[in-house]
Design an enzyme around this catalytic site. Structure first.
Site, short mmCIF file in Angstrom:
data_model
loop_
_atom_site.label_atom_id
_atom_site.label_comp_id
_atom_site.label_asym_id
_atom_site.label_seq_id
_atom_site.Cartn_x
_atom_site.Cartn_y
_atom_site.Cartn_z
N HIS A 1 21.31 64.46 93.14
CA HIS A 1 21.31 63.32 93.71
C HIS A 1 21.64 63.40 95.17
O HIS A 1 21.30 62.43 96.08
CB HIS A 1 22.33 62.03 93.06
CG HIS A 1 21.74 61.74 91.60
ND1 HIS A 1 20.63 61.00 91.36
CD2 HIS A 1 22.41 61.60 90.56
CE1 HIS A 1 20.49 60.65 90.33
NE2 HIS A 1 21.71 61.08 89.47
N ASP B 1 17.57 66.04 83.60
CA ASP B 1 18.52 65.08 83.81
C ASP B 1 17.99 63.77 83.44
O ASP B 1 16.94 63.34 83.60
CB ASP B 1 19.37 65.12 85.00
CG ASP B 1 20.57 64.12 84.96
OD1 ASP B 1 21.86 64.77 84.80
OD2 ASP B 1 20.51 62.91 85.08
N HIS C 1 18.61 60.95 84.74
CA HIS C 1 18.44 60.29 85.96
C HIS C 1 17.56 60.89 86.89
O HIS C 1 17.53 62.30 86.82
CB HIS C 1 19.69 60.10 86.62
CG HIS C 1 20.72 59.08 86.01
ND1 HIS C 1 21.82 59.92 85.05
CD2 HIS C 1 20.95 57.90 85.71
CE1 HIS C 1 22.31 58.93 84.45
NE2 HIS C 1 21.93 57.74 84.82
N ASP D 1 22.46 64.11 80.01
CA ASP D 1 22.80 62.64 79.82
C ASP D 1 21.71 62.06 79.09
O ASP D 1 21.50 60.75 79.07
CB ASP D 1 23.09 61.85 81.01
CG ASP D 1 22.50 62.56 82.28
OD1 ASP D 1 22.78 61.90 83.55
OD2 ASP D 1 21.47 63.34 82.15
N1 LIG Z 1 25.23 51.25 85.66
C1 LIG Z 1 24.80 52.35 86.41
C2 LIG Z 1 25.58 53.28 86.99
C3 LIG Z 1 25.08 54.82 87.29
N2 LIG Z 1 26.25 55.37 88.06
C4 LIG Z 1 25.75 56.62 88.60
C5 LIG Z 1 25.11 57.57 87.65
C6 LIG Z 1 24.92 58.95 88.31
C7 LIG Z 1 24.43 59.77 87.40
C8 LIG Z 1 24.46 61.12 87.63
S1 LIG Z 1 23.56 62.58 86.70
ZN LIG Z 2 22.30 61.93 85.18
#
Ligand SMILES: NCCCNCCCCCS
Ligand SMILES: [Zn+2]
Length: 344
Positions: free
Chosen positions: A161, A197, A199, A286
């Site tokens: 990120h 990942d 995300h 994740d």
């Molecule tokens: N309610 C959603 C909260 C997201 N918070 C950040 C997640 C970062 C993931 C990194 S792999």
């Molecule tokens: Zn993630």
């Protein structure tokens, strides 16, 4: 497969993150690396070595120098203003109609200037932990440059990120992008980065957005519904020399292996078409059904299949750990990808 790991990851131990309106204990915590390391040793994936220190130069190949200066000094500036008993978290960000033309003098302003969320605490040990994670990835890239077929950089804090000049999503330095650039600098003409990942790897996308020598492919939850929300859509395909060298494969909440496998096959086909010399695999776990902050439904045995599909791409592969917050099962899930890859 050699595994690169640094005990300095432990220096990133945030107290809390802002999530769903509350300050809660950090999901991105030291136990994550400990449980992955323990499983790697139990399964015998390979020798675990410390990283070689590479200094600041390889970081500057990917990140803005002013941003790196900020990261290195932020904690000391924070302590002057707020004391050492509270982690550094931003309180406001640029909105439409505001500008990023000037870097604020205030540490609170600089935290907001360089970040995109309030879930990524900066602490006394953040800089050392983040640079050690980057050294893990760089040491893994060195192994591929030396001819190894694969390596695993057991990175914490994660990196996908983090962009050229911003942090967030628990990430400060983009370990995978730093490794990809190192492979390019070491003679690989074309490098592919595949991000599995849950995300979207918005930082990696941003770093290579206008680059045609590095292909970025990401399989992730639809950003219309999921963090990081503001990019990662399928119509984002790169710009300039990078036009066509960015592929976002978005999937709906509730995706299980049958849906995921189709996206992975499409990703593999795109990478083969690209003609890469090496692959950097941003390995977030994740996507697991038991993950506390995510909504896909992969099972632990699906990660064996994932590893096998990645091996099928047929490239020297550097695995770089990203997310994965179901800590009790993280070791099994990550080791399963590596085992599946080794079994080909
Ligand atoms: N309610 C959603 C909260 C997201 N918070 C950040 C997640 C970062 C993931 C990194 S792999
Ligand atoms: Zn993630």
């Amino acid at each position: 497969m050699i595994v690169i790991h640094s005990e300095e990851h432990r220096l990133q131990a945030g107290r809390s993150e802002l999530n769903d309106g509350q300050l809660v204990p950090c999901y991105e915590k030291p136990a994550r690396a400990d449980i992955v390391r323990a499983r790697i040793e139990a399964v015998g994936i390979g020798p675990i070595v410390n990283p070689t220190r590479h200094g600041i130069a390889p970081l500057e190949r990917v990140h803005d120098a002013g941003y790196l200066d900020f990261l290195r000094t932020a904690w000391d500036e924070w302590v002057k203003e707020h004391g050492a008993d509270i982690d550094a978290l931003p309180l406001n960000w640029v909105a439409p109609g505001m500008s990023r033309r000037r870097v604020p003098r205030s540490i609170d302003g600089r935290l907001g200037f360089y970040s995109f969320d309030a879930g990524t605490p900066i602490t006394a040990g953040t800089w050392r932990a983040a640079t050690a994670a980057a050294d893990n990835a760089l040491t893994g890239a060195d192994r591929l440059r030396a001819g190894d077929r694969s390596a695993f950089a057991l990175c914490r804090p994660p990196g996908h990120h983090a962009g050229h000049a911003f942090y967030g999503g628990y990430c400060f330095l983009n370990n995978a992008a730093i490794a990809a650039q190192s492979l390019r600098d070491g003679g690989a003409a074309r490098v592919a980065v595949l991000d599995v990942d849950y995300h979207h790897g918005n930082g990696t996308q941003e770093i290579f957005w206008e680059r045609g020598d590095v292909l970025f492919v990401s399989i992730h939850a639809d950003p219309a519904d999921e963090f990081p929300y503001f990019c990662g859509h399928a119509d984002e395909t790169g710009a300039g020399a990078g036009d066509g060298a960015n592929l976002n494969l978005t999937l709906p909440w509730g995706t299980d292996w049958s849906g995921y496998a189709q996206a992975l096959a499409a990703a593999a086909a795109r990478i083969r078409d690209f003609g890469a010399d090496a692959l950097v695999l941003s390995l977030g776990a994740d996507t697991y059904g038991g993950d506390p902050i995510s909504r896909f439904r992969l099972l632990s045995e699906d990660f064996l299949r994932m590893g096998s599909a990645i091996a099928g791409i047929g490239l020297p592969t550097l695995f770089v750990l990203e997310g994965g917050y179901a800590v009790d099962d993280l070791g099994v899930n990550v080791a399963n990808v590596l085992t599946g890859f080794e079994q080909g």
